[in-house]
Design a protein around this motif. Structure first.
Motif, PDB file in Angstrom:
ATOM      1  N   CYS A 338       0.852  -1.203   0.000  1.00  0.00           N
ATOM      2  CA  CYS A 338       0.000   0.000   0.000  1.00  0.00           C
ATOM      3  C   CYS A 338       0.885   1.251   0.000  1.00  0.00           C
ATOM      4  O   CYS A 338       1.755   1.400   0.864  1.00  0.00           O
ATOM      5  N   CYS A 345      -0.383   7.060   6.197  1.00  0.00           N
ATOM      6  CA  CYS A 345      -1.122   6.156   7.097  1.00  0.00           C
ATOM      7  C   CYS A 345      -0.188   5.558   8.161  1.00  0.00           C
ATOM      8  O   CYS A 345       0.730   4.800   7.834  1.00  0.00           O
ATOM      9  N   CYS A 362      -1.780  -4.182   9.009  1.00  0.00           N
ATOM     10  CA  CYS A 362      -0.927  -2.989   8.860  1.00  0.00           C
ATOM     11  C   CYS A 362      -0.365  -2.574  10.216  1.00  0.00           C
ATOM     12  O   CYS A 362       0.809  -2.220  10.326  1.00  0.00           O
TER      13      CYS A 362
END
Ligand code: SF4
Length: 385
Positions: A338, A345, A362
């Motif tokens: 990602c 993020c 994540c």
């Protein structure tokens, strides 16, 4: 500590690693999916992947209840606050999950909405008793493990004739999701997901037992090993999966015998069956609409169903642009695939659910630094076992 220290011993881990090395066929690839976020964290925290030969890959699945909740359901919760002025009781992980329009329950709270973090359904009931002039909604999420306490709360509210308590039910079912990963057109179309076997969830299996996995182990010819959460549990389960695959067996085996039985917790199952029924279709983040994969409150307890009480509409909403949570939850991509990972993020500023939840992939990559390349020595010795 009993049942923990024994399953973290370095010498045993090295022995198991040697057995796996010996038994894994170097001419084949083994892709093993851990459905449960607890396993994902155990693998990262103890460096289990680094103790595996290079042809064994752990694929992270959708077993994080916060991560799989679609955005539309969080939008519904925010509607309850903004349009119906309820007191919304929720577990802490849900607070920061992004909803549509960069909203979240935490931001709603900052804007004056009455969001209360609770640790149990009993806390929510207590809040309802203490606020008789307000409607109190418990935002219920989770797999089969968290469903029995919600059933207890609904039964108690029913017996007590509580008029200001209801449940926004988002409880989901594990076997249907695993089946969907192997069977649904959404996943099959992607083609890049290849899974040879599953680590069965441990907490969920304490409730439902190992029997519900037998159907698809046979039908889809994928072995399942119910695995505990400690590093040696995961390694022993990996060895059991490798053995099954080498021998062409597709069975359900139980590594976590100290807690899980074939039948599970019958009392809890009866309780859940009394209060809930299977929902025909439910949306999962990453998997789309999955048939028979969630629960809804039975008509007998309809008074305690927030969806009916407040006539909540079905909301279709998309993830933030660039967030790969859906692909990660299907096991198709890794967090480091990602573009937003670690840039915009982070756990302090999450863009998707997988970075928020303590069980998200994540968050696991970030917390245990697995996005950094280990040097060879660290890789072979593992990190923390
Ligand atoms: S790094 Fe953030 S944006 Fe990317 S997939 Fe994970 S949660 Fe979504």
């Amino acid at each position: 500590m009993k049942y923990i220290d024994e399953f973290r011993q370095r010498a045993l881990a090295q022995k198991l690693a040697a057995s796996i090395q010996e038994e894994a066929d170097s001419n084949r690839q083994y892709n093993l999916m851990e459905f449960c976020g607890g396993h994902t964290h155990a693998i990262f925290r103890y460096g289990v992947q680094d103790l595996m030969p290079s042809n064994i890959t752990f694929v992270h699945g959708p077993g994080c209840p916060v991560c799989v909740l679609p955005i539309g359901r969080i939008d519904n919760a925010i509607q309850l606050l903004e349009q119906h002025n309820v007191i919304l009781c929720t577990y802490g992980d849900m607070l920061r999950v992004p909803a549509s329009g960069r909203k979240s329950l935490l931001k709603a709270k900052a804007n004056g909405a009455d969001v209360r973090m609770v640790y149990s359904t009993q806390d929510a009931l207590k809040i309802a008793h203490n606020n008789p002039d307000r409607q109190v909604v418990f935002f219920a999420i989770g797999f089969e493990t968290t469903t029995p306490p919600t059933a207890v709360a609904i039964k108690q509210a029913h017996m007590q004739g509580l008029k200001n308590f209801s449940v926004f039910c988002n409880h989901v079912l594990t076997p249907a999701a695993i089946q969907s990963i192997l069977d649904s057109p959404e996943v099959r179309d992607i083609k890049s997901v290849s899974i040879d076997g599953f680590f069965g969830p441990s907490h969920v299996s304490t409730i439902i037992g190992s029997r519900p996995y037998e159907f698809f182990a046979k039908t889809f010819q994928r072995p399942v090993v119910i695995a505990g959460f400690e590093p040696l549990d995961v390694m022993q389960s990996a060895l059991m999966l490798i053995r099954q695959l080498n021998e062409g067996r597709y069975e359900v085996e139980n590594e976590y015998t100290r807690v899980v039985t074939r039948e599970g917790n019958l009392k809890a199952q009866l309780l859940v069956a009394e209060v809930f029924e299977v929902r025909r279709l439910f949306e999962w983040r990453g998997l789309g609409m999955v048939p028979n994969s969630a629960l809804q409150i039975k008509p007998h307890f309809a008074d305690f169903d927030a969806e009916r009480r407040f006539k909540l509409p079905a909301i279709q909403a998309s993830d933030i642009k660039g967030c790969e949570c859906p692909s990660i939850l299907r096991g198709v991509k890794k967090p480091t695939d990602c573009k937003l990972f670690g840039t915009v993020c982070t756990p302090e500023n999450p863009m998707g659910s997988c970075m928020v939840s303590s069980e998200g992939s994540c968050a696991a990559y970030w917390s245990y630094g697995r996005f950094r390349q280990p040097d060879d020595k660290t890789k072979r010795e593992g990190v923390a076992v």
